[in-house]
Design a protein around this motif. Structure first.
Motif, PDB file in Angstrom:
ATOM      1  N   GLU A   1       5.671 -12.989  -3.083  1.00 54.68           N
ATOM      2  CA  GLU A   1       6.378 -11.936  -3.255  1.00 54.68           C
ATOM      3  C   GLU A   1       7.629 -11.245  -2.398  1.00 54.68           C
ATOM      4  OE1 GLU A   1       3.032  -8.596  -0.505  1.00 54.68           O
ATOM      5  OE2 GLU A   1       2.455 -10.719  -1.639  1.00 54.68           O
ATOM      6  N   VAL A   2       7.907 -11.000  -2.845  1.00 54.01           N
ATOM      7  CA  VAL A   2       9.490 -10.989  -1.942  1.00 54.01           C
ATOM      8  C   VAL A   2       9.646  -9.407  -1.342  1.00 54.01           C
ATOM      9  CG1 VAL A   2      11.787 -10.041  -2.501  1.00 54.01           C
ATOM     10  CG2 VAL A   2      10.780 -11.287  -4.561  1.00 54.01           C
ATOM     11  N   ASN A   3       8.735  -8.527  -1.700  1.00 54.69           N
ATOM     12  CA  ASN A   3       8.832  -7.720  -0.367  1.00 54.69           C
ATOM     13  C   ASN A   3       7.073  -7.024   0.596  1.00 54.69           C
ATOM     14  OD1 ASN A   3      10.624  -5.813  -1.864  1.00 54.69           O
ATOM     15  ND2 ASN A   3       9.936  -5.098  -3.135  1.00 54.69           N
ATOM     16  N   ARG A   4       7.008  -7.889   1.218  1.00 54.35           N
ATOM     17  CA  ARG A   4       5.953  -8.125   1.869  1.00 54.35           C
ATOM     18  C   ARG A   4       6.279  -7.845   2.911  1.00 54.35           C
ATOM     19  NH1 ARG A   4       4.000 -14.683   2.409  1.00 54.35           N
ATOM     20  NH2 ARG A   4       4.309 -14.422   0.457  1.00 54.35           N
ATOM     21  N   VAL A   5       5.062  -6.634   3.120  1.00 53.06           N
ATOM     22  CA  VAL A   5       5.626  -6.351   4.728  1.00 53.06           C
ATOM     23  C   VAL A   5       3.834  -6.552   5.631  1.00 53.06           C
ATOM     24  CG1 VAL A   5       5.534  -3.764   5.203  1.00 53.06           C
ATOM     25  CG2 VAL A   5       6.838  -4.667   3.543  1.00 53.06           C
TER      26      VAL A   5
ATOM     27  N   THR B   1      -1.269  -8.547   4.731  1.00 56.84           N
ATOM     28  CA  THR B   1      -0.441  -6.993   4.103  1.00 56.84           C
ATOM     29  C   THR B   1      -0.830  -5.969   3.836  1.00 56.84           C
ATOM     30  OG1 THR B   1       0.001  -8.027   1.936  1.00 56.84           O
ATOM     31  CG2 THR B   1       1.178  -9.493   3.242  1.00 56.84           C
ATOM     32  N   ASP B   2       0.927  -5.629   3.331  1.00 62.39           N
ATOM     33  CA  ASP B   2      -0.063  -3.975   3.032  1.00 62.39           C
ATOM     34  C   ASP B   2      -0.572  -3.537   1.311  1.00 62.39           C
ATOM     35  OD1 ASP B   2       2.484  -4.662   2.029  1.00 62.39           O
ATOM     36  OD2 ASP B   2       2.974  -2.702   1.966  1.00 62.39           O
ATOM     37  N   LYS B   3      -0.118  -4.666   0.815  1.00 60.98           N
ATOM     38  CA  LYS B   3      -1.013  -4.980  -0.908  1.00 60.98           C
ATOM     39  C   LYS B   3      -2.494  -5.106  -0.600  1.00 60.98           C
ATOM     40  CE  LYS B   3       3.440  -4.618  -2.810  1.00 60.98           C
ATOM     41  NZ  LYS B   3       4.028  -3.631  -2.702  1.00 60.98           N
ATOM     42  N   GLN B   4      -2.436  -5.962   0.659  1.00 62.49           N
ATOM     43  CA  GLN B   4      -3.914  -6.931   0.817  1.00 62.49           C
ATOM     44  C   GLN B   4      -5.343  -5.372   1.166  1.00 62.49           C
ATOM     45  OE1 GLN B   4      -3.016  -9.949   3.297  1.00 62.49           O
ATOM     46  NE2 GLN B   4      -4.345 -11.414   2.172  1.00 62.49           N
ATOM     47  N   VAL B   5      -4.051  -4.285   2.406  1.00 67.79           N
ATOM     48  CA  VAL B   5      -5.350  -3.397   2.390  1.00 67.79           C
ATOM     49  C   VAL B   5      -5.391  -2.768   1.378  1.00 67.79           C
ATOM     50  CG1 VAL B   5      -4.981  -1.650   3.998  1.00 67.79           C
ATOM     51  CG2 VAL B   5      -3.929  -3.227   5.328  1.00 67.79           C
ATOM     52  N   GLU B   6      -4.071  -2.329   0.314  1.00 63.24           N
ATOM     53  CA  GLU B   6      -4.320  -1.339  -1.272  1.00 63.24           C
ATOM     54  C   GLU B   6      -5.232  -1.932  -1.401  1.00 63.24           C
ATOM     55  OE1 GLU B   6      -0.103  -0.908  -2.031  1.00 63.24           O
ATOM     56  OE2 GLU B   6       0.751   0.148  -0.174  1.00 63.24           O
ATOM     57  N   GLN B   7      -5.593  -3.316  -1.114  1.00 63.53           N
ATOM     58  CA  GLN B   7      -6.745  -3.871  -2.686  1.00 63.53           C
ATOM     59  C   GLN B   7      -8.133  -4.092  -2.356  1.00 63.53           C
ATOM     60  OE1 GLN B   7      -5.067  -8.004  -2.839  1.00 63.53           O
ATOM     61  NE2 GLN B   7      -4.114  -7.805  -4.328  1.00 63.53           N
ATOM     62  N   HIS B   8      -7.945  -3.408  -0.872  1.00 62.06           N
ATOM     63  CA  HIS B   8      -9.903  -2.988  -0.060  1.00 62.06           C
ATOM     64  C   HIS B   8     -10.376  -1.784  -0.469  1.00 62.06           C
ATOM     65  CE1 HIS B   8     -10.331  -7.237   0.966  1.00 62.06           C
ATOM     66  NE2 HIS B   8      -9.283  -7.622   1.483  1.00 62.06           N
TER      67      HIS B   8
ATOM     68  N   THR C   1      -1.112   1.990  11.476  1.00 63.74           N
ATOM     69  CA  THR C   1      -0.636   1.653  10.124  1.00 63.74           C
ATOM     70  C   THR C   1      -1.430   1.321   9.553  1.00 63.74           C
ATOM     71  OG1 THR C   1       0.239   0.559  11.704  1.00 63.74           O
ATOM     72  CG2 THR C   1       1.015   0.016   8.663  1.00 63.74           C
ATOM     73  N   ILE C   2      -2.658   1.543   9.449  1.00 66.91           N
ATOM     74  CA  ILE C   2      -3.419   1.518   8.239  1.00 66.91           C
ATOM     75  C   ILE C   2      -4.488   1.873   7.451  1.00 66.91           C
ATOM     76  CG2 ILE C   2      -6.310   0.755   7.700  1.00 66.91           C
ATOM     77  CD1 ILE C   2      -5.477  -2.458   9.686  1.00 66.91           C
ATOM     78  N   GLN C   3      -4.465   3.537   8.683  1.00 68.55           N
ATOM     79  CA  GLN C   3      -5.185   4.841   8.262  1.00 68.55           C
ATOM     80  C   GLN C   3      -3.907   5.451   7.923  1.00 68.55           C
ATOM     81  OE1 GLN C   3      -5.164   5.790  13.201  1.00 68.55           O
ATOM     82  NE2 GLN C   3      -7.353   5.738  12.770  1.00 68.55           N
ATOM     83  N   GLY C   4      -3.226   4.822   8.269  1.00 70.35           N
ATOM     84  CA  GLY C   4      -1.765   5.565   7.576  1.00 70.35           C
ATOM     85  C   GLY C   4      -1.870   5.182   5.842  1.00 70.35           C
ATOM     86  N   LEU C   5      -1.883   3.617   5.722  1.00 72.07           N
ATOM     87  CA  LEU C   5      -1.991   3.238   4.187  1.00 72.07           C
ATOM     88  C   LEU C   5      -3.084   3.907   4.034  1.00 72.07           C
ATOM     89  CD1 LEU C   5      -1.076  -0.298   4.856  1.00 72.07           C
ATOM     90  CD2 LEU C   5       0.425   1.398   3.748  1.00 72.07           C
TER      91      LEU C   5
END
Length: 92
Positions: free
Chosen positions: A10-14, A23-30, A57-61
């Motif tokens: 995963e190249v663009n891991r934030v 990561t942001d992807k994990q938050v988005e998956q949940h 940041t989680i609130q923003g996502l």
């Protein structure tokens, strides 16, 4: 090299939560699975439960969009919400 599998990285891991490596992807998956508050994300991933600096940041996502869980509760479909809670726990 024939027949050898190269792992995909995963190249663009934030990282949203550096305390727990979330990561942001994990938050988005949940969020896609039904979590619509930082507390629900914290229940599933522990993000936001240590230093707390990632909560905004989680609130923003999560944004201010519709919350499928809240809509189910308003319709009286409690069993569907409980099923979603179990799916979130399993995804963690």
């Amino acid at each position: 090299m024939a027949g050898r599998t190269v792992p995909v990285r995963e190249v663009n891991r934030v990282y949203v939560c550096s305390c727990f490596g979330i990561t942001d992807k994990q938050v988005e998956q949940h969020a896609a699975a039904g979590a619509c508050t930082p507390r629900q994300i914290a229940s599933a991933t522990k993000a936001g439960t240590d230093c707390g600096s990632c909560v905004r940041t989680i609130q923003g996502l999560l944004g201010r969009g519709a919350c499928p869980r809240r809509e189910l509760l308003e319709k009286g479909e409690v069993s569907a919400v409980l099923a979603t809670d179990q799916e979130l726990a399993e995804a963690a």
